[in-house]
Motif scaffolding. Structure first.
Motif, PDB file in Angstrom:
ATOM      1  N   HIS A   9       0.804  -1.222   0.000  1.00 27.28           N
ATOM      2  CA  HIS A   9       0.000   0.000   0.000  1.00 27.28           C
ATOM      3  C   HIS A   9       0.840   1.277   0.000  1.00 27.28           C
ATOM      4  CE1 HIS A   9      -2.854   3.005   1.420  1.00 27.28           C
ATOM      5  NE2 HIS A   9      -2.098   3.186   2.460  1.00 27.28           N
ATOM      6  N   ARG A  12       2.466   2.171  -3.508  1.00 29.36           N
ATOM      7  CA  ARG A  12       1.578   2.737  -4.504  1.00 29.36           C
ATOM      8  C   ARG A  12       1.091   4.093  -4.043  1.00 29.36           C
ATOM      9  NH1 ARG A  12      -2.424  -1.442  -4.449  1.00 29.36           N
ATOM     10  NH2 ARG A  12      -1.167  -3.282  -4.257  1.00 29.36           N
ATOM     11  N   LEU A  13       0.902   4.201  -2.746  1.00 26.73           N
ATOM     12  CA  LEU A  13       0.440   5.440  -2.153  1.00 26.73           C
ATOM     13  C   LEU A  13       1.393   6.561  -2.476  1.00 26.73           C
ATOM     14  CD1 LEU A  13      -1.807   6.388  -0.428  1.00 26.73           C
ATOM     15  CD2 LEU A  13      -0.448   5.922   1.580  1.00 26.73           C
ATOM     16  N   LEU A  17       0.694   9.869  -4.371  1.00 28.36           N
ATOM     17  CA  LEU A  17       0.840  11.165  -3.726  1.00 28.36           C
ATOM     18  C   LEU A  17       1.630  12.093  -4.595  1.00 28.36           C
ATOM     19  CD1 LEU A  17       1.698  10.248  -0.029  1.00 28.36           C
ATOM     20  CD2 LEU A  17      -0.456  11.032  -0.950  1.00 28.36           C
ATOM     21  N   LEU A  18       2.701  11.513  -5.120  1.00 25.42           N
ATOM     22  CA  LEU A  18       3.597  12.383  -5.843  1.00 25.42           C
ATOM     23  C   LEU A  18       3.170  12.590  -7.267  1.00 25.42           C
ATOM     24  CD1 LEU A  18       6.329  10.813  -3.851  1.00 25.42           C
ATOM     25  CD2 LEU A  18       5.928  13.272  -3.904  1.00 25.42           C
ATOM     26  N   ARG A  89      19.486  11.080   2.430  1.00 25.71           N
ATOM     27  CA  ARG A  89      18.964  11.584   3.705  1.00 25.71           C
ATOM     28  C   ARG A  89      18.625  10.372   4.560  1.00 25.71           C
ATOM     29  NH1 ARG A  89      13.362  13.013   5.513  1.00 25.71           N
ATOM     30  NH2 ARG A  89      13.441  14.919   6.741  1.00 25.71           N
ATOM     31  N   ARG A  95      11.990   6.956  13.548  1.00 30.11           N
ATOM     32  CA  ARG A  95      11.832   5.725  12.752  1.00 30.11           C
ATOM     33  C   ARG A  95      12.912   5.690  11.703  1.00 30.11           C
ATOM     34  NH1 ARG A  95       6.578   3.754  13.760  1.00 30.11           N
ATOM     35  NH2 ARG A  95       5.880   5.814  14.334  1.00 30.11           N
ATOM     36  N   GLU A  97      14.657   5.481   8.371  1.00 27.69           N
ATOM     37  CA  GLU A  97      14.206   5.644   6.986  1.00 27.69           C
ATOM     38  C   GLU A  97      15.334   6.253   6.186  1.00 27.69           C
ATOM     39  OE1 GLU A  97      10.354   7.795   6.288  1.00 27.69           O
ATOM     40  OE2 GLU A  97      11.627   8.986   4.948  1.00 27.69           O
ATOM     41  N   GLN A 108      12.899   5.529  -1.470  1.00 27.41           N
ATOM     42  CA  GLN A 108      12.648   5.689  -0.041  1.00 27.41           C
ATOM     43  C   GLN A 108      12.534   4.306   0.602  1.00 27.41           C
ATOM     44  OE1 GLN A 108       9.650   8.559   0.307  1.00 27.41           O
ATOM     45  NE2 GLN A 108      10.045   9.001   2.457  1.00 27.41           N
ATOM     46  N   ARG A 110      11.877   2.360   4.128  1.00 27.14           N
ATOM     47  CA  ARG A 110      11.452   2.506   5.516  1.00 27.14           C
ATOM     48  C   ARG A 110      11.616   1.164   6.223  1.00 27.14           C
ATOM     49  NH1 ARG A 110       5.849   5.609   6.366  1.00 27.14           N
ATOM     50  NH2 ARG A 110       6.924   7.510   5.790  1.00 27.14           N
ATOM     51  N   ARG A 116      10.138   2.301  -1.859  1.00 26.17           N
ATOM     52  CA  ARG A 116       9.310   2.925  -2.875  1.00 26.17           C
ATOM     53  C   ARG A 116      10.184   3.793  -3.780  1.00 26.17           C
ATOM     54  NH1 ARG A 116       5.941   7.088   0.935  1.00 26.17           N
ATOM     55  NH2 ARG A 116       6.346   6.123   2.933  1.00 26.17           N
ATOM     56  N   ARG A 122       8.139  14.164 -10.274  1.00 29.53           N
ATOM     57  CA  ARG A 122       6.822  14.193  -9.654  1.00 29.53           C
ATOM     58  C   ARG A 122       6.815  14.982  -8.358  1.00 29.53           C
ATOM     59  NH1 ARG A 122       4.285   8.202  -9.746  1.00 29.53           N
ATOM     60  NH2 ARG A 122       4.987   7.549 -11.781  1.00 29.53           N
ATOM     61  N   LEU A 126      10.939  18.599  -3.901  1.00 27.49           N
ATOM     62  CA  LEU A 126      12.183  17.893  -3.603  1.00 27.49           C
ATOM     63  C   LEU A 126      13.294  18.385  -4.502  1.00 27.49           C
ATOM     64  CD1 LEU A 126      11.596  14.100  -3.028  1.00 27.49           C
ATOM     65  CD2 LEU A 126      12.419  15.829  -1.438  1.00 27.49           C
TER      66      LEU A 126
END
Lengths: 228, 750
Positions: A9, A12-13, A17-18, A89, A95, A97, A108, A110, A116, A122, A126
């Motif tokens: 999830h 794809r999220l 989002l981006l 970064r 947490r 990441e 990214q 996590r 992801r 997009r 950034l």
């Protein structure tokens, strides 16, 4: 096709989002060079002096103040400039990441979740951050000037502040100003002020360890502009 | 009167046979009006990425409010794709509530994820959406509705691997309506050129609608210049043959009156006349030009034109009657376009014949050049008469025919309609590439679901969804979209609605979830409001969904037919056909995979069989008519045998060249047969008068040359249909001529 699996999830999220141009923040990165007035030599020297050899690593602590939240979000970790347009970064608290920007792609990772990927195109915001960080860490005044109008307060020998105002109108609709505070040849703080009132403050280098437990805008401003 | 009532249509489906099986009916509907047929693929190239993206967005903005286009998408996710009025419906449309109640645990987990997202680079994009939709249902829906395989996004819009900005445009006009598609295409091009900075960029379109526009333009263009050359050549030929301008002008009379009469008949009988009928009709009327030519050639000095026509009339009448019988075969085919052609031609031929008989002789000038006196003609006739006409010619020709047909390679019949397309290969390749890049649905396969009602179809597709997902996971296809993807059935919506908590419960759960999270307490008021609204919304049905672009997409997938409803699932990237077919295995016929290619081929085969049957009947009628008219079977043999042999010879030669016989070849064979019949009839007649024989030869040579002129030109056209007709008729005319001469009874040996 049904998004039932929790692990897939977020990937794809993020992609979705981006892809939302809710804020049409376009990066003017690829366009032809803008004709700008030359920087005063002192400013140029100051920025040049900030440059370091790649790979340049710096600890950071970030506090984000948002309208939605009743207290700031605080993360800390390490920023690394790996040369060229590559930025990493790595967040350790609260947490784990890691976000890596390289070749126009953001990855990214996590803890406990799958990586992801999304294209930098997009996430124009950034791109702006990338530009400013890379320019600073490499001491590239020209590149910084392409994207921002630069104003300097203070002298290179002591405490100084660079105020960067985005040139691109679309970026300016969301990001009001990026302020970089430093002392001598070292940048200590980066403050990003958004148009809707949200503020993100990154404490860099030795200052990162001094992030207060309950940061406020004022206490951080004082920390950034004070002398080490 | 005629011009007032004449209504020219351009729907190509009137030239296709009436579908008989349900699959064929669906095929015709889908090919003409289905979602795939209305899709135009647009690519913009020739500038930097940022400029192309700007042009892409500009084009979307320009076309968005144009009533000709139901949907224009370019990859930038449009929250407006879900009508703002329908936003509260997201809780009924999204599948979240099927498995997950909106309780404290779920909300806590979601909100924690949102906190994490806020501290990540994605924060700014999420901020505005959060107060209203903390569980991000809108994004789940967007993901559900996005094409499974979408192109990469650069600068916020779709780009192909070859650096072209891509757009998908859905027209309101059906794919099979070239006129309306032309308007749609023109509209897009106009909007594009009005954009600033579009000067150096290149716009390219693709898709069935665009192809029909291109084909229409090509056909018109070619028909124009072919028509022009033929007319000029025809005039030159007649002048050369008769050395009389008056004759030329007067010979136009029967044809003109035939054309008018034909059109008048059409307007009386049919509501709309197809443009192609008119175009083909005039070609077929080329047969009618024979009648004035025969009359002109048979004039002799001192003879009253009326008398010579009277003498000629019985034979002419036989010729006219036979031609009408042949074209009556078209009428029997049951295809609207061909029926129109039959009516037009038969009426035209009758009027031409009658005007030649009753009008023309009274108008012809008294002074006439007897063609029988031309020296070259004397020599030619002598040559023809001296040609050996052995009795074994028919056998030889028959043997040659059999040999050619036996050795010919490749399939006999051309079943594939796609082979008749005149489009350049480059255009088809470009279309395939764009289609693959955009993930646009396959035009070949459709998954058909049938149920007694609309909701039944939606329920069936929901039931099928798990099986479909399993298939896709195994890689049988890239994507399979079922109607319920865009709208769940009312039953499912109500079930989800029932699971939405009441305001007090939700408030409690939310407060519990917010414990320990940094959100302000009043932030989620819009969320509470939306859930409360959703609890009382009437379920969304396809009708009230139809006003939004997604609703349009759904409307194209639900079709009402004969009292029950069909759902059409589009497939893209098919890799395993048998697995898809197996989907329908246990459904009792309610689910099946429609192969449009197979359906279209079955359509072609049915069509052809019908025409062949009609031709057989026409042939029998012809034999009877000719025998009756000539009152002698032997004479009938001299007329019918050359015609039959020549027809089969054309067929054999075309097969030997490697041409597959299509419907248009059959049509052309009938036309050539009509012409050849005239030659045979006239050659067969033996009046014993050498001068008369010379006149016959003259007339026939002029007819053959004029026919070759018209149809020979067609054989050079780039459009396969015109080429087929031109080649077949040219060959037919040549063979008919030769065989009629070779198999005519010897002048002296009667």
């Amino acid at each position: 096709m049904i998004s039932g699996n929790k692990n897939r999830h977020p990937k794809r999220l993020a992609r979705l989002l981006l892809s939302l141009p809710l804020l049409w923040v376009g990066a003017s990165h690829c366009e032809a060079a803008v004709q700008v007035a030359p920087l005063p030599p002192a400013t140029q020297a100051l920025i040049a002096a900030l440059g370091q050899a790649a790979p340049a690593r710096t600890a950071f602590a970030e506090a984000r103040f948002m309208r939605l939240l009743d207290r700031p979000l605080v993360v800390s970790g390490e920023l690394a400039w790996l040369g060229g347009d590559q930025l990493q970064r790595r967040v350790a608290q609260p947490r784990a990441e890691t976000a890596t920007i390289a070749n126009g792609e953001v990855t990214q990772q996590r803890e406990g979740k799958r990586a992801r990927h999304f294209s930098l195109a997009r996430a124009p915001q950034l791109q702006v951050l990338l530009d400013s960080f890379v320019a600073l860490l490499s001491g590239d005044a020209g590149r910084l000037q392409q994207a921002f109008v630069i104003e300097r307060q203070g002298e290179a020998a002591g405490a100084w502040t660079l105020d960067l105002t985005p040139r691109d109108a679309r970026v300016a609709r969301t990001i009001a100003r990026i302020s970089i505070d430093g002392y001598g040849g070292q940048s200590r703080c980066m403050r990003m002020q958004e148009v809707d009132g949200d503020l993100a403050v990154d404490l860099l280098g030795p200052l990162a360890a001094k992030m207060p437990a309950q940061p406020t805008r004022e206490s951080l401003a004082a920390l950034c502009q004070g002398t080490p | 009167m005629v011009s007032q009532r004449l209504h020219v249509s351009s729907d190509l489906r009137s030239f296709m046979p009436a579908p008989t099986t349900p699959d064929q009916r669906l095929l015709m509907e889908q090919v003409g009006e289905g979602p795939g047929s209305r899709l135009l693929l647009v690519s913009i190239s020739g500038a930097t990425d940022a400029q192309l993206a700007g042009l892409s967005q500009g084009l979307v903005a320009a076309l968005k409010h144009d009533a000709h286009y139901s949907q224009v998408i370019n990859g930038s996710f449009d929250l407006g794709a879900l009508d703002p009025k329908l936003l509260p419906y997201r809780y009924l449309l999204s599948p979240t509530l099927d498995t997950q109640p909106l309780d404290a645990d779920y909300l806590a987990d979601e909100l924690q994820q949102r906190v994490d997202d806020l501290s990540s680079p994605a924060a700014s994009l999420l901020k505005d959406l959060l107060p209203r939709d903390p569980t991000l249902e809108v994004l789940k829906l967007a993901r559900q509705w996005a094409p499974a395989k979408s192109p990469q996004i650069r600068e916020g819009v779709w780009f192909s691997p070859k650096d072209e900005a891509l757009l998908l445009v859905q027209t309101v006009a059906a794919g099979f309506d070239p006129g309306a598609q032309q308007q749609a295409v023109d509209g897009i091009e106009r909007a594009f050129h009005a954009l600033p900075g579009s000067a150096q960029a290149r716009l390219q379109l693709s898709g069935p609608g665009y192809f029909s526009v291109v084909m229409g333009a090509q056909t018109r263009h070619q028909a124009d210049w072919i028509g022009r050359i033929s007319t000029v050549g025809f005039i030159a030929l007649l002048l050369l043959a008769y050395r009389s301008v008056a004759s030329l002008l007067l010979s136009a009379l029967p044809i003109a009156s035939a054309a008018l009469a034909g059109i008048a008949a059409l307007t009386l009988v049919f509501p709309a006349v197809h443009g192609i009928t008119l175009a083909f009709g005039f070609t077929l009327l080329g047969v009618a030009q024979e009648y004035p030519i025969r009359v002109l050639s048979h004039r002799r000095a001192g003879e009253d034109a009326v008398a010579s026509v009277r003498a000629l009339w019985p034979l002419l009448l036989t010729a006219i009657a036979s031609a009408c019988i042949a074209y009556a075969a078209f009428y029997a085919s049951g295809v609207t376009g061909l029926q129109q052609l039959a009516v037009f031609t038969i009426v035209g031929l009758l009027v031409a014949g009658l005007s030649t008989r009753y009008l023309l002789p009274y108008l012809l000038p008294r002074r006439v050049r007897d063609v029988a006196d031309m020296p070259w003609l004397k020599r030619a006739r002598d040559l023809v008469d001296r040609l050996p006409r052995p009795r074994w010619i028919p056998l030889l020709v028959a043997a040659v025919i059999v040999a050619l047909l036996w050795t010919a390679r490749g399939p006999f019949w051309q079943n594939n309609l796609a082979a008749l397309t005149p489009l350049p290969q480059a255009m088809l390749v470009h279309d395939a590439r764009l289609r693959a890049a955009l993930g646009a649905p396959d035009v070949r396969y459709l998954l058909v679901l049938s149920a007694p009602s609309e909701q039944g179809v939606l329920a069936l597709s929901e039931k099928l969804q798990p099986a479909v997902d399993a298939l896709l996971a195994k890689g049988a296809a890239d994507a399979l979209e079922l109607p319920a993807r865009y709208l769940p059935s009312v039953a499912v919506q109500r079930a989800r609605q029932a699971r939405l908590p009441d305001p007090a419960t939700l408030r409690r759960e939310l407060d519990a979830a917010l414990q320990g999270l940094p959100f302000r307490s009043d932030v989620f008021a819009p969320f509470l409001h939306d859930v409360e609204t959703a609890r009382h919304l009437p379920p969304l049905t396809p009708e009230n969904y139809a006003s939004s672009p997604l609703g349009q997409r759904l409307a194209a997938m639900l079709v009402k037919r004969d009292g029950h409803w069909l759902g059409l699932g589009t497939v893209s990237g098919v890799r395993d056909v048998s697995a898809l077919q197996a989907l329908g295995a246990g459904s009792g016929g309610h689910v099946r995979l429609l192969d449009m290619k197979a359906a279209s081929e079955s359509l072609v085969v049915d069509y052809r069989n019908r025409i062949l049957h009609a031709l057989l009947l026409a042939a029998l009628a012809l034999v009877l008519t000719i025998s009756f008219a000539l009152r002698s079977v032997r004479r009938a043999w001299h007329v019918l045998a050359p015609m039959t042999l020549a027809t089969f010879l054309v067929l054999a030669v075309e097969r030997a060249i490697g041409i597959e016989i299509s419907l248009f070849h059959l049509v052309a064979l009938i036309l050539a047969g009509g012409l050849g019949l005239h030659y045979a009839l006239f050659f067969e007649r033996d009046t014993g008068d050498a001068a008369e024989q010379r006149r016959v030869l003259h007339a026939t040579i002029v007819c053959v040359l004029s026919a070759l002129l018209v149809f020979g030109m067609l054989a050079w056209a780039s459009i396969p249909v015109l080429r087929a007709i031109g080649l077949t008729v040219s060959l037919g005319v040549a063979f008919h001529f030769c065989l009629s001469i070779l198999m005519a009874p010897h002048a002296r040996q009667d």
